[in-house]
Design an enzyme around this catalytic site. Structure first.
Site, PDB file in Angstrom:
ATOM      1  N   THR A 170       0.830  -1.207   0.000  1.00  0.00           N
ATOM      2  CA  THR A 170       0.000   0.000   0.000  1.00  0.00           C
ATOM      3  C   THR A 170       0.864   1.255   0.000  1.00  0.00           C
ATOM      4  OG1 THR A 170      -1.822  -1.084   1.092  1.00  0.00           O
ATOM      5  CG2 THR A 170      -1.603   1.260   1.511  1.00  0.00           C
ATOM      6  N   GLY A 200     -10.314  -3.026   2.891  1.00  0.00           N
ATOM      7  CA  GLY A 200      -9.338  -2.939   3.978  1.00  0.00           C
ATOM      8  C   GLY A 200      -9.446  -1.646   4.762  1.00  0.00           C
TER       9      GLY A 200
END
Ligand code: ASP
Length: 307
Positions: A170, A200
């Site tokens: 990420t 998420g």
């Protein structure tokens, strides 16, 4: 007033003996390019909000990271993108999740913030909203790289369970501008082999992304479920606001809380004072910082004291 920009490109089991030098060099190049983009805005007196969006867009385009092109694949082999952006001035926020065709998810998140009355837009209708606001649409294949296919095959062969030894990739950016305002942005493809429409922590305001001028701006990477349960970003801000802890101590305490929930990951944060902190519970984290009056740092491994 000074400015500071801090970014991350995910954390994980990166060790000098395990990471091919070309992979590391490419990631460092990407981090530098993202700092360049954000720095150009902040050094010219631009806003933290514009800077975090610009830095995040560079990292989304870079296949070294799990965001935009080069994102990890879902169990059925597609890419589903989550992103969020938040403005510390007024705590306005925008987010998108489960997008499949929007090339710049962070800009879709910003469009949601600025052009809709909502915070979080999802799936096909989120893509349609982004398209209607002029954000480029591409086929889902655009995001898929051979490396991520191989990674998915390995995870599926091991029973579809996410292996935390695989790097979390990420990306995120936090900044404080010359006016003392903070902003945060995070963008991700989520976890390899995710399914059932899993979303998420990254696009959830207060979990993987948070910004509040009274406290800090923060972006997370790691096992998203634990960052959601710990309300990590908001927890960090509230520790600063309510408990009087310093930025680094507060950040370390949040990571300890993630650990107590069985998670691993990392956080980056800046305060309106210009103070910046990062931390991670994995062997490494792609991370970098630039600012007026400070040396640029681009780091991958745990290199001891570095601020
Ligand atoms: N935090 C992200 C998620 O759970 C994964 C990552 O950091 O790469 O979606």
């Amino acid at each position: 007033m000074s400015w500071t920009l801090m970014i991350h490109g995910g954390c994980g089991a990166m060790r000098p003996d395990r990471l091919p030098p070309e992979t590391e060099a490419k990631a460092r190049e990407g981090l530098n390019a993202a700092l360049d983009a954000g720095e150009a805005i902040l050094a010219a007196g631009g806003s933290a909000l514009d800077a975090v969006e610009a830095a995040a867009r560079v990292l989304e385009e870079d296949a070294s990271f799990n965001a935009g092109r080069g994102s990890v694949l879902t169990a059925d082999g597609a890419v589903e993108l989550d992103a969020a952006i938040m403005d510390g001035r007024d705590r306005r926020a925008g987010a998108v999740a489960g997008l499949r065709t929007t090339r710049a998810p962070v800009s879709a998140a910003r469009a949601a913030m600025e052009n809709s009355p909502h915070v979080l837009l999802t799936y096909e209708q989120g893509d349609a909203f982004a398209a209607a606001h002029g954000i480029e649409q591409v086929a889902n294949d655009f995001f898929i790289t051979p490396e991520r296919k191989t990674q998915l095959d390995a995870v599926m062969a091991a029973g579809g369970q996410f292996d935390t030894d695989i790097k979390f990739g990420t990306i995120g950016a936090v900044a404080v501008d010359a006016q003392g305002h903070v902003a945060a942005a995070t963008s991700t493809g989520g976890l390899t082999a995710k399914r059932w429409g899993r979303i998420g922590d990254s696009p959830l305001i207060g979990a993987g992304t948070y910004a509040d001028d009274r406290a800090c701006a923060v972006s997370a990477t790691g096992l998203g479920e634990t960052f959601i349960r710990a309300v990590a970003g908001h927890q960090l801000a509230m520790r600063l606001l309510l408990s009087g802890e310093g930025l680094q101590d507060a950040l370390d305490h949040v990571l300890a809380d993630i650990g107590a929930l069985g998670g691993t990951g990392g956080l980056i944060a800046v305060a309106p004072t210009g103070e910046a902190a990062w931390g991670f519970t994995t062997p490494g984290m792609y991370r970098a910082v630039a600012g007026s009056g400070r040396d640029r740092l681009v780091r991958v491994y745990d290199e001891g004291s570095e601020r």
